[in-house]
Design an enzyme around this catalytic site. Structure first.
Site, PDB file in Angstrom:
ATOM      1  N   GLU A   7      -2.829  11.746   3.051  1.00  0.00           N
ATOM      2  CA  GLU A   7      -3.848  11.561   4.072  1.00  0.00           C
ATOM      3  C   GLU A   7      -3.839  12.803   4.957  1.00  0.00           C
ATOM      4  OE1 GLU A   7      -4.353   7.156   5.504  1.00  0.00           O
ATOM      5  OE2 GLU A   7      -2.210   7.598   5.472  1.00  0.00           O
ATOM      6  N   GLU A  30       0.848  -1.188   0.000  1.00  0.00           N
ATOM      7  CA  GLU A  30       0.000   0.000   0.000  1.00  0.00           C
ATOM      8  C   GLU A  30       0.885   1.240   0.000  1.00  0.00           C
ATOM      9  OE1 GLU A  30      -2.980   2.381   3.082  1.00  0.00           O
ATOM     10  OE2 GLU A  30      -2.912   0.191   3.165  1.00  0.00           O
TER      11      GLU A  30
END
Length: 451
Positions: free
Chosen positions: A150, A145
């Site tokens: 974010e 990932e």
């Protein structure tokens, strides 16, 4: 974003996280999404829908509070921009709704420069916008990932910089355990006031992330044997979502959400450039399997195509299946197995992602013989997860007669729940709960038939 990150990050793999200015890229553009159509382009995007429980990840593995939908209320095009909107409304047993979009089965790539121009919402306390990637193959964290952006972390909330801080991270499998590395960037201005360019440079040597040309994340993948980072040398696909609450934010109750809602994450464009040796690009719209009969496990003539078991596909015996000798229905190969009493059994044909969109409205067909009266399931795995059709003795058996003779089974794809034929990852599966006595079954000539 797939799981809550560990509190101790795997820092030894980092090359450094100083904010450095990056040179302009000089690579060739190979894919772009400008969100300039009247609606979201299904050739580029599909959706994860629900609260995650349907794939065994309630709260999407992070105790998130939203239910993801594919409704225009939560994801739409406005004035040439993608809008993902989190709303306060009870839906599907959750207190919020939002959207999680992905290019799985539509666009995957390995290596390149990826740029996106994004305006995050006022994350306040509780909103969690994310722009990230997941590996096409494998089980998390072994699929790898890459989190490209974010915002809304618990640490940023605690330090009073929640609307000025973004982070990047990687998650992978290090010698059988989850490993994580992340770095943050704190801006001098609130990032929700305007659009900012988030960029990743991914080569066989490194993954680097920047905001507005300022690099702050640098991760060495040049020696995957030593760092166990093979996941980052394989294709990944993109995701965009706006979560509410969860482990990243440190907020697990609607009462703790003080961020203004509706909250909007807006995306102006995404552009991919490639020129690195070893780069790969898969575009599903350019890779659709021709209509006709596609052989999943078939040796018949006149097929439009078939799986290659010497590299593209594998037949996996999951549990409690012993091969037995039997005469094939056709050709020289047959699935012939015995399952013992008292334990579940199952198998699956795993394959590289296949765009079978031309087969929508068609059928899964195969030959089967058995005498068992027990219930079993036939399934297909796509970007939406597993989808199953029950075979109950006395119910709809789609042509199967349990008399020990060969019969043609024909299941319309419409009988499967939540099937994404544009991204098929396991074209055929069989599973059953523990039988009371041993079971023998034989399957042959498995193929997809277009309308």
């Amino acid at each position: 974003m797939e799981r809550a990150r560990l509190s101790a990050l795997f820092a030894t793999a980092c090359l450094g996280s100083a904010a450095l200015a990056l040179p302009a890229h000089a690579q060739a553009p190979v894919w772009e999404e400008n969100f300039d159509g009247p609606s979201i382009d299904g050739d580029n995007w599909t959706y994860d829908v629900g609260n995650g429980c349907q794939i065994g990840l309630c709260g999407w593995g992070n105790s998130e509070l939203q239910y993801y939908t594919s409704r225009p209320e939560n994801a739409r095009i406005e004035n040439g921009h993608l809008v993902i909107e989190a709303r306060r409304e009870d839906f599907g047993g959750m207190p919020y709704t939002s959207a999680r979009m992905k290019t799985e089965g539509r666009m995957h790539f390995k290596y390149g420069t990826l740029e996106a121009r994004i305006k995050i919402p006022e994350v306040g306390n509780g909103l969690w916008p994310a722009y990230w990637m997941l590996g096409v193959a494998g089980v998390w964290p072994a699929r790898g990932e890459i989190d490209l952006m974010e915002a809304g972390s618990a640490q940023a909330i605690a330090e009073g910089v929640v609307n000025r801080r973004v982070g990047a991270a990687v998650h992978w499998d290090y010698q059988g355990s989850q490993a994580d590395y992340g770095a943050d960037y704190t801006s001098a201005v609130d990032l929700d006031d305007d659009y900012h360019v988030y960029r990743m440079d991914w080569t066989p040597q490194y993954i680097r992330v920047s905001i507005d040309g300022q690099q702050y994340f640098d991760f060495d993948i040049s020696n995957p044997d030593a760092s166990s980072t093979h996941e980052f040398h394989a294709q990944q696909y993109l995701l965009l979502n706006l979560a509410v609450g969860g482990a990243y934010t440190g907020i697990f109750s609607p009462d703790g959400i003080t961020a203004p809602v509706p909250g909007r994450m807006e995306v102006d464009y995404i552009r991919l450039y490639q020129d690195v040796a070893g780069s790969e690009l898969y575009v599903g719209a350019d890779s659709a399997t021709p209509p006709g009969r596609f052989g999943v496990y078939s040796e018949q003539a006149g097929l439009a195509g078939h799986l290659d078991y010497n590299g593209e596909a594998n037949l996996y015996l999951w549990n409690n299946l012993t091969p037995i000798s039997a005469q094939p229905f056709e050709g020289g190969q047959v699935m012939a197995f015995r399952a013992g009493a008292g334990a579940w059994y199952g198998l699956g044909v795993a394959n590289d992602v296949r765009n079978m969109g031309n087969y929508a409205g068609g059928w899964l067909k195969f030959r089967m013989r058995t005498t068992t009266a027990t219930t079993f399931k036939i399934g297909i795995n796509t970007s939406f997860g597993d989808s199953w059709v029950d075979f109950v003795n006395g119910g709809n058996n789609y042509g199967l007669v349990r008399d020990g003779q060969w019969h043609e089974v024909s299941i319309p794809f419409s009988a499967f729940y939540d099937l994404d034929l544009n991204a098929v990852k396991q074209m055929f599966m069989v599973v059953a709960d523990p039988p009371g006595e041993s079971v023998e079954f034989f399957i042959d000539d498995v193929y997809y038939q277009s309308p």
